[in-house]
Design a protein around this motif. Structure first.
Motif, PDB file in Angstrom:
ATOM      1  N   ASN A  29       0.834  -1.208   0.000  1.00 16.63           N
ATOM      2  CA  ASN A  29       0.000   0.000   0.000  1.00 16.63           C
ATOM      3  C   ASN A  29       0.868   1.256   0.000  1.00 16.63           C
ATOM      4  O   ASN A  29       0.635   2.190  -0.777  1.00 16.63           O
ATOM      5  CB  ASN A  29      -0.918   0.011   1.219  1.00 16.63           C
ATOM      6  N   ASN A  32       2.488   2.202  -3.169  1.00 17.94           N
ATOM      7  CA  ASN A  32       1.574   2.725  -4.187  1.00 17.94           C
ATOM      8  C   ASN A  32       0.841   3.984  -3.730  1.00 17.94           C
ATOM      9  O   ASN A  32      -0.223   4.311  -4.255  1.00 17.94           O
ATOM     10  CB  ASN A  32       0.565   1.649  -4.576  1.00 17.94           C
ATOM     11  N   THR A  35       0.363   6.080  -6.763  1.00 18.34           N
ATOM     12  CA  THR A  35      -0.128   5.426  -7.974  1.00 18.34           C
ATOM     13  C   THR A  35      -1.562   5.856  -8.266  1.00 18.34           C
ATOM     14  O   THR A  35      -2.445   5.666  -7.428  1.00 18.34           O
ATOM     15  CB  THR A  35      -0.080   3.896  -7.823  1.00 18.34           C
ATOM     16  N   PHE A  38      -5.053   3.816  -7.348  1.00 17.71           N
ATOM     17  CA  PHE A  38      -4.749   2.612  -6.563  1.00 17.71           C
ATOM     18  C   PHE A  38      -5.683   2.510  -5.370  1.00 17.71           C
ATOM     19  O   PHE A  38      -5.964   3.494  -4.688  1.00 17.71           O
ATOM     20  CB  PHE A  38      -3.298   2.647  -6.083  1.00 17.71           C
ATOM     21  N   LYS A  39      -6.164   1.285  -5.111  1.00 17.49           N
ATOM     22  CA  LYS A  39      -7.041   1.025  -3.981  1.00 17.49           C
ATOM     23  C   LYS A  39      -6.312   0.125  -2.977  1.00 17.49           C
ATOM     24  O   LYS A  39      -5.930  -1.000  -3.314  1.00 17.49           O
ATOM     25  CB  LYS A  39      -8.348   0.357  -4.439  1.00 17.49           C
ATOM     26  N   ASP A 109      -7.086   3.413 -12.788  1.00 19.32           N
ATOM     27  CA  ASP A 109      -5.978   4.253 -13.250  1.00 19.32           C
ATOM     28  C   ASP A 109      -6.241   4.693 -14.690  1.00 19.32           C
ATOM     29  O   ASP A 109      -6.180   3.882 -15.616  1.00 19.32           O
ATOM     30  CB  ASP A 109      -4.666   3.477 -13.161  1.00 19.32           C
ATOM     31  N   ASN A 181      -1.493  -2.429 -11.280  1.00 19.02           N
ATOM     32  CA  ASN A 181      -2.712  -1.690 -10.919  1.00 19.02           C
ATOM     33  C   ASN A 181      -3.935  -2.196 -11.680  1.00 19.02           C
ATOM     34  O   ASN A 181      -4.883  -1.448 -11.921  1.00 19.02           O
ATOM     35  CB  ASN A 181      -2.529  -0.184 -11.168  1.00 19.02           C
ATOM     36  N   SER A 213      -4.274   8.054  -5.450  1.00 22.66           N
ATOM     37  CA  SER A 213      -4.265   6.799  -4.695  1.00 22.66           C
ATOM     38  C   SER A 213      -5.152   6.927  -3.461  1.00 22.66           C
ATOM     39  O   SER A 213      -5.277   7.996  -2.862  1.00 22.66           O
ATOM     40  CB  SER A 213      -2.835   6.470  -4.268  1.00 22.66           C
TER      41      SER A 213
END
Length: 253
Positions: A29, A32, A35, A38-39, A109, A181, A213
């Motif tokens: 996590n 990212n 990112t 991102f989840k 994304d 992703n 993110s």
């Protein structure tokens, strides 16, 4: 007859294994945190019941296992980039992506661009949606909130060249990570239900915007500290059990 030392070692070792996996998920996590779309994932730990217990009316936990990994699909912050092919979803839904082997994957994304052939692709060169290609001599590609993609020529004329639909799932938590992703469907997620942005269960598309993110860095560090502390305690239990076993063996001999 009491609880065997082996069972106690198993209980403590399960804590080490579970917290090691938790730390790996938290570290991913944090990696990212920048990112787009991102989840973050969460490790859901479950208690294990120990059956080897005397007397029968005594209950004792048997340790812990990783029950499931869930994701936080809360909306990320939308940031204007000025790049018309940066797309963000406001609300639920996923972009459809074609994998190299022909399968479909899904992502939040929307950092897209046109490749050398004029095709709309991801940062890794994967085709977006059903495949959208800009015509020769275009000046600009515009994406509307309803997913309609239009190419503008030098003389100002416009030509629709495709539509970006969004997919939704009955159980998004059931989606499986594919890397880069991307997520892929599973039996748990159910099949994708693809439709136009803005229709039932699907958000709107914003052009020139990226979704940030969903990682909350402060929360991740707190979770990291808790997991590391739990790991240390489990390790201390193992060390104590090992010392007790050593002393018992010494007395027996």
């Amino acid at each position: 007859m009491g609880i065997s030392p082996l069972s106690l070692f198993t209980v403590a070792a399960s804590g080490l294994q579970a917290q090691t996996r938790s730390v790996e998920i938290i570290a991913n996590n944090l990696a990212n945190a920048s990112t787009p779309g991102f989840k973050p994932s969460r490790a859901n730990l479950q208690d294990v019941r120990l059956t080897e217990v005397q007397p029968p009316d005594v209950e004792l936990g048997g340790g812990v296992i990783l029950g499931a990994i869930s994701r936080d699909f809360n909306q990320g912050v939308l940031t204007t980039t000025g790049n018309p092919l940066d797309l963000a979803i406001e609300g639920p839904g996923f972009f459809e992506i074609q994998l190299a082997d022909g399968r479909r994957a899904y992502t939040r994304d929307g950092s897209f661009h046109l490749d050398g052939g004029g095709r709309l692709v991801t940062a890794d060169g994967l085709i977006v949606g059903p495949g959208i290609t800009a015509p020769a001599g275009f000046q600009e590609v515009v994406v509307a909130a309803d997913g309609t993609v239009t190419a503008r020529q030098a003389d100002g004329t416009t030509t629709p060249i495709g539509t970006i639909n969004l997919a939704r799932f009955a159980n998004p938590d059931g989606l499986q990570s594919f890397g880069n992703n991307l997520l892929v469907e599973t039996a748990a997620s159910g099949p994708p239900q693809v439709g136009a942005p803005g229709t039932v269960g699907r958000g709107q598309i914003h052009s020139g915007v990226l979704e940030g993110s969903g990682v909350e860095i402060a929360n991740e560090f707190v979770n990291m500290l808790v997991a590391q502390r739990s790991y240390s305690l489990s390790l201390r239990v193992l060390q104590t059990l090992d010392e007790m076993q050593r002393q018992a063996n010494a007395i027996a001999t």
